[in-house]
Motif scaffolding. Structure first.
Motif, mmCIF file in Angstrom:
data_model
loop_
_atom_site.group_PDB
_atom_site.id
_atom_site.type_symbol
_atom_site.label_atom_id
_atom_site.label_comp_id
_atom_site.label_asym_id
_atom_site.label_seq_id
_atom_site.Cartn_x
_atom_site.Cartn_y
_atom_site.Cartn_z
ATOM 1 N N SER A 109 0.825 -1.088 0.003
ATOM 2 C CA SER A 109 0.086 -0.130 -0.060
ATOM 3 C C SER A 109 0.610 1.338 0.067
ATOM 4 N N PHE A 110 1.722 1.355 0.717
ATOM 5 C CA PHE A 110 2.814 2.475 0.643
ATOM 6 C C PHE A 110 3.618 2.574 -0.329
ATOM 7 N N ASN A 111 4.121 1.503 -1.061
ATOM 8 C CA ASN A 111 4.828 1.653 -2.179
ATOM 9 C C ASN A 111 4.035 1.969 -3.342
ATOM 10 N N GLU A 112 2.629 1.586 -3.501
ATOM 11 C CA GLU A 112 1.689 1.998 -4.411
ATOM 12 C C GLU A 112 1.079 3.517 -4.215
ATOM 13 N N ASN A 113 1.376 4.110 -2.932
ATOM 14 C CA ASN A 113 0.878 5.176 -2.569
ATOM 15 C C ASN A 113 -0.697 5.096 -2.521
ATOM 16 N N LEU A 114 -1.252 4.373 -2.064
ATOM 17 C CA LEU A 114 -2.866 3.978 -1.621
ATOM 18 C C LEU A 114 -3.089 5.132 -0.946
ATOM 19 N N PRO A 115 -4.046 5.803 -1.240
ATOM 20 C CA PRO A 115 -4.470 7.190 -0.414
ATOM 21 C C PRO A 115 -4.988 6.761 1.060
ATOM 22 N N PHE A 116 -4.396 7.601 1.707
ATOM 23 C CA PHE A 116 -4.748 7.256 3.115
ATOM 24 C C PHE A 116 -6.079 6.975 3.599
ATOM 25 N N ASP A 117 -7.114 7.609 2.927
ATOM 26 C CA ASP A 117 -8.379 7.330 3.459
ATOM 27 C C ASP A 117 -8.882 5.891 2.954
ATOM 28 N N GLN A 118 -8.382 5.495 1.729
ATOM 29 C CA GLN A 118 -8.673 4.323 1.329
ATOM 30 C C GLN A 118 -7.819 3.285 2.289
ATOM 31 N N PHE A 119 -6.744 3.273 2.582
ATOM 32 C CA PHE A 119 -5.778 2.732 3.436
ATOM 33 C C PHE A 119 -6.601 2.356 4.717
ATOM 34 N N THR A 120 -7.135 3.396 5.142
ATOM 35 C CA THR A 120 -7.847 3.399 6.489
ATOM 36 C C THR A 120 -9.030 2.479 6.352
ATOM 37 N N ILE A 121 -9.933 2.732 5.360
ATOM 38 C CA ILE A 121 -11.227 2.010 5.240
ATOM 39 C C ILE A 121 -10.887 0.540 4.999
ATOM 40 N N GLU A 122 -9.911 0.121 4.172
ATOM 41 C CA GLU A 122 -9.584 -1.043 3.996
ATOM 42 C C GLU A 122 -9.249 -2.019 5.209
ATOM 43 N N GLN A 123 -8.453 -1.322 6.066
ATOM 44 C CA GLN A 123 -8.204 -2.100 7.318
ATOM 45 C C GLN A 123 -9.102 -2.328 8.357
ATOM 46 N N LEU A 124 -10.066 -1.278 8.644
ATOM 47 C CA LEU A 124 -11.033 -1.382 9.605
ATOM 48 C C LEU A 124 -12.164 -2.100 8.904
ATOM 49 N N ALA A 125 -12.370 -2.099 7.781
ATOM 50 C CA ALA A 125 -13.728 -2.697 7.186
ATOM 51 C C ALA A 125 -13.482 -3.060 5.618
ATOM 52 N N GLY A 126 -12.486 -3.854 5.416
ATOM 53 C CA GLY A 126 -12.085 -4.317 4.093
ATOM 54 C C GLY A 126 -13.286 -5.515 3.748
ATOM 55 N N ASP A 127 -13.650 -6.277 4.734
ATOM 56 C CA ASP A 127 -14.514 -7.322 4.508
ATOM 57 C C ASP A 127 -15.887 -6.682 4.298
ATOM 58 N N LEU A 128 -16.184 -5.462 4.542
ATOM 59 C CA LEU A 128 -17.408 -5.002 4.490
ATOM 60 C C LEU A 128 -17.841 -4.226 3.190
ATOM 61 N N LEU A 129 -16.626 -4.178 2.549
ATOM 62 C CA LEU A 129 -16.803 -3.443 1.047
ATOM 63 C C LEU A 129 -17.376 -4.156 0.019
ATOM 64 N N PRO A 130 -18.039 -3.597 -0.767
ATOM 65 C CA PRO A 130 -18.790 -4.714 -1.839
ATOM 66 C C PRO A 130 -17.852 -5.212 -2.737
ATOM 67 N N ASN A 131 -17.837 -6.612 -2.947
ATOM 68 C CA ASN A 131 -17.073 -7.508 -3.601
ATOM 69 C C ASN A 131 -15.619 -7.369 -3.199
ATOM 70 N N PRO A 132 -15.212 -7.360 -2.074
ATOM 71 C CA PRO A 132 -13.851 -7.127 -1.675
ATOM 72 C C PRO A 132 -12.818 -7.979 -2.261
ATOM 73 N N THR A 133 -11.624 -7.284 -2.774
ATOM 74 C CA THR A 133 -10.436 -7.942 -3.088
ATOM 75 C C THR A 133 -9.703 -8.624 -2.221
ATOM 76 N N MET A 134 -8.906 -9.758 -2.687
ATOM 77 C CA MET A 134 -7.965 -10.199 -1.660
ATOM 78 C C MET A 134 -7.435 -9.632 -0.968
ATOM 79 N N TRP A 135 -6.682 -8.463 -1.286
ATOM 80 C CA TRP A 135 -5.877 -7.608 -0.563
ATOM 81 C C TRP A 135 -6.656 -6.896 0.615
ATOM 82 N N GLN A 136 -8.032 -6.416 -0.055
ATOM 83 C CA GLN A 136 -8.811 -5.744 0.990
ATOM 84 C C GLN A 136 -9.318 -6.761 2.158
#
Length: 806
Positions: A269-296
């Motif tokens: 995430s840091f190397n790809e410069n994932l936006p910090f807001d998305q970085f936050t969302i994926e960690q706290l609730a990656g499983d609750l995103l619609p059709n989450p990816t493996m990394w989410q």
């Protein structure tokens, strides 16, 4: 606790004696005023000068905690203070002044038995002037949304390189200071390499920068470093301290748990410069995103990083309460810079967080855990209940799959346009080979803990945090009552709602907290020094205008971490020399105004990585397995359930970067402990820096450092035959990053001669030294000579300058 305070109090001993329970207020206020700033004739500011004093000394008994509030006196609100303790505009008629100026030991504040010093004349003057000016209260700065102020005008307008410098220079000019000269190129290149990658430049990389005189050379260097794989590894170590990433459970037997793909997610995430807001969302609730990816889904392993137990006799209710409290503490400290955890047992004593706020925030995570402990056996079958896991790829496998998929797509496209002939048979063969490769790679999964939402449990306020007391109020999920609330139209607040709220523009803390910590990483201290607490106990920022400007810039850039870091490291403020200046010692001894750069010791991981890098041992491989450095035999002897014996890694993985080192919470590696690395049981926003004999002994005797010294010595002796002086100069340059002085070479020459004589006379000592580590000594070299040079290299790796960032 005594009677009620009345308005229009007099300053007589009789009146004071009627309200002894209010004494704690005066104890705190008087002692804390010692720390306030007079700021000359300027009217003292409540936020800047008074609130920190009241918070530190008074709010414990006269603040937000209604359960401990003494004599109905509340000083964290203007209404409470003005009603009973202060007459705005009239200091002499205010009881406060009477209490801190009287000589009557029965009524003076602080009380005689408090062991707190009396207020000085200057401090009483500050208090008088604040009251005479109206004793005006202000909202706490950190809870007010930041405003993007225009960079201020400055007199020395040829110095700023970007907006950061205008804020810094304006503050310096108000203090009558001027910035330092720019650091020399050798110092600057070493500084920025360590800050952005955690590694030193090679002499060749340093020379490339030093010799590049073209415009924009430094900016191009920064871009290269931000684009390097090492950048993500460096940033991940910082993040892991915050979220308490470790390889073991922490409690009881401190067994291992499976979580390494989460580590790779953070680095990626840091190397790809994932936006910090998305970085936050994926960690706290990656499983609750619609059709989450493996990394989410892997990212949702954040919710599993806390300490737990596999003890058979553990009480589920107890550990659910522990987990709930742990998650509230970590979320609030990591993203909000807030000590909400203090409200587990009582209303917060300094900030407006209530106990109900604590449990309401915890209720958001009520869909995470079914069991409190993870060693429960089903009645019908025998499987062990563990945290939910999934099979995931580590970074090396993931990248291999991406490459194979790209090749398969290319071959399929070529086949579509190819006639059925012999140039076709070859393509078909290649395609089948790549498809076979992909099937093999798909089998290289690694299990990792993730979050799978369950039906949310009922959550109650636990009186005094007692998990056995279920008499408390049932709470609904929510955020602190005094902050902007999450609107859900009656739907239960979820972890996804919380994550989006944390990075919303209406939530004033997260952006401030993160840029303040990035500033601390690059300048030695945050703009607010209390990087884990921006509440009332935290420090008023030395440059709030700059902090707020950076927070807005962070959000408006799309939460772009690399953008903020580049702004900081390309500023003139960052490029300054770190050499001390006598005139700053009295005015700004801690360098908070940034009239120069700061000097501080490297982190534990950087110290080891530096030794491996300068010796040539360092293996650069992003992601994958866990490395286990050499460790004293028997160090794990106290570990039970099960008993275990530490086995170091005995292949090239031994020499990987320290971000990949096994992190045993209860028995952290001695090298990490010696250099102040945290156990990662709790959020750590800033590591302490100690100076102990243990650290020096580690550098001299830990096998990792001894082996690095020997390999460095070997490379030196295997090079073209040179004089001792030239060899010493080259080693010095490689290790320290600058040319050696004549007197330094002279000292090293003396050390070399001493050890030559020692090992020539004691061949067995030389042989023992050369056996340390798994790399074999060069049999073509004289053992006594190699041992002597190894000793010189050990000394160089132990230098303060070697382990310091400038």
């Amino acid at each position: 606790m005594g009677g009620d305070w009345k308005p229009k109090l007099t300053r007589t001993a009789t009146r004071v004696a009627k309200y002894p329970s209010a004494c704690s207020f005066w104890v705190g206020l008087a002692a804390a005023l010692i720390a306030s700033s007079a700021y000359g004739a300027e009217v003292p500011s409540y936020n800047r000068d008074v609130r920190p004093i009241l918070s530190d000394r008074c709010f414990a008994c006269h603040g937000p905690d209604s359960g401990k509030r003494a004599a109905s006196l509340r000083l964290d609100t203007e209404e409470g203070a003005h009603e009973l303790a202060i007459i705005a505009g009239d200091a002499e008629a205010s009881e406060l002044i009477g209490r801190v100026t009287t000589d009557d030991p029965d009524t003076q504040m602080p009380p005689v038995d408090s062991k707190k010093p009396r207020l000085s004349t200057r401090e009483i003057d500050v208090l008088r002037r604040w009251i005479d000016a109206g004793a005006q209260y202000e909202p706490h700065w950190a809870y007010v949304p930041p405003i993007r102020n225009e960079p201020p005008a400055v007199r020395q307008n040829d110095w700023p390189r970007n907006e950061i410098d205008q804020f810094v220079l304006a503050r310096l000019e108000r203090a009558g200071l001027v910035p330092s000269a720019e650091a020399d190129p050798a110092t600057l290149v070493r500084r920025v390499y360590f800050d952005l990658t955690g590694l030193p430049p090679t002499p060749e990389q340093a020379d490339e920068f030093i010799e590049d005189r073209t415009p924009g050379a430094y900016e191009r260097l920064v871009d290269r470093l931000l684009a390097s794989e090492a950048y993500g590894e460096r940033m991940a170590s910082w993040w892991f301290d915050l979220v308490r990433y470790a390889n073991t459970v922490g409690y009881h037997g401190d067994q291992e748990h499976r979580i390494t793909p989460y580590r790779d997610y953070v680095i990626k995430s840091f190397n790809e410069n994932l936006p910090f807001d998305q970085f936050t969302i994926e960690q706290l609730a990656g499983d609750l995103l619609p059709n989450p990816t493996m990394w989410q889904r892997v990212a949702s392993g954040y919710n599993r990083l806390l300490q737990t137990t596999h003890e058979g006799g553990a009480q589920d209710a107890e550990y659910r309460a522990k987990h709930n409290a742990d998650r509230v503490r970590n979320v609030s400290e990591t993203w909000l810079g807030a000590s909400i955890g203090c409200a587990e047992c009582h209303d917060h004593k300094f900030d407006p967080y209530s106990t109900e706020d604590f449990y309401s925030l915890g209720a958001i995570f009520a869909d995470v855990d079914h069991w409190g402990s993870f060693e429960k056996v089903s009645k019908n079958t025998n499987p062990t209940e563990r945290p939910p896991e999934m099979l995931a790829w580590t970074l090396p496998t993931y990248r291999s799959i991406v490459e194979v998929d790209a090749k398969i797509a290319e071959l399929e496209e070529s086949l579509d346009g190819t006639l059925v002939d012999g140039k076709w048979q070859d393509l078909r063969k290649q395609l089948m080979e790549r498809q076979t490769d992909r099937v093999k790679l798909e089998g290289e999964f690694e299990p990792t803990m993730v979050t799978e939402a369950i039906e949310p449990r009922e959550c109650r306020v636990l009186p005094r945090g007692n998990w056995m007391d279920q008499s408390g109020k049932v709470v609904t999920p929510g955020v602190p009552h005094f902050m902007t609330q999450i609107e859900t139209d009656g739907r239960r607040v979820s972890r996804l709602d919380l994550a989006r709220w944390l990075v919303s523009r209406q939530q004033p803390l997260t952006a401030r907290v993160e840029v303040n910590r990035l500033w601390q990483r690059l300048f030695g201290a945050g703009l607010s020094k209390t990087v884990i607490d921006l509440g009332a106990q935290g420090e008023w920022p030395v440059n709030q205008e700059l902090l707020d400007w950076l927070a807005i810039e962070f959000m408006e850039s799309g939460w772009d971490v690399k953008h903020i870091l580049k702004l900081m490291v390309t500023s003139a403020a960052y490029r300054q020399s770190s050499l001390p200046r006598e005139e700053l010692d009295a005015i700004d001894p801690e360098n908070r105004l940034v009239a120069r750069q700061s000097r501080f010791r490297l982190d534990a991981e950087e110290i080891r990585d530096n030794a491996l890098a300068v010796s040539g041992l360092l293996v650069m491989q992003t992601g994958g397995g866990v490395s286990r450095p050499y460790q004293p035999a028997g160090y794990y002897a106290p570990l039970n359930f099960p008993e275990r014996e530490y086995q170091p890694t005995l292949d090239r993985e031994q020499f990987r970067r320290s971000v990949y080192v096994h992190w045993q919470r209860q028995f952290l590696h001695p090298w990490l402990l010696a250099f102040d690395a945290p156990t990662r049981e709790e959020c750590t926003a800033q590591r302490p820096i100690s100076n102990t004999p243990s650290a020096a002994l580690v550098l001299l005797n830990d096998p990792s450092f001894v082996e690095a010294a020997r390999v460095l010595a070997t490379k030196t002796l295997e090079a073209t035959a040179l004089s001792d002086a030239v060899r010493l100069e080259r080693i010095w340059r490689r290790v320290v990053g600058r040319p050696a002085k004549i007197e330094e070479i002279s000292l090293l020459q003396g050390l070399l001669e001493k050890h030559r004589a020692h090992y020539a006379a004691r061949q067995s000592d030389a042989a023992a030294l050369l056996r340390v580590g798994m790399t074999e000594a060069d049999a073509q070299l004289n053992p006594a000579e190699l041992a002597a040079w190894t000793s010189v290299c050990r000394a160089l790796l132990n230098l303060n300058e070697t382990i310091s960032r400038n």
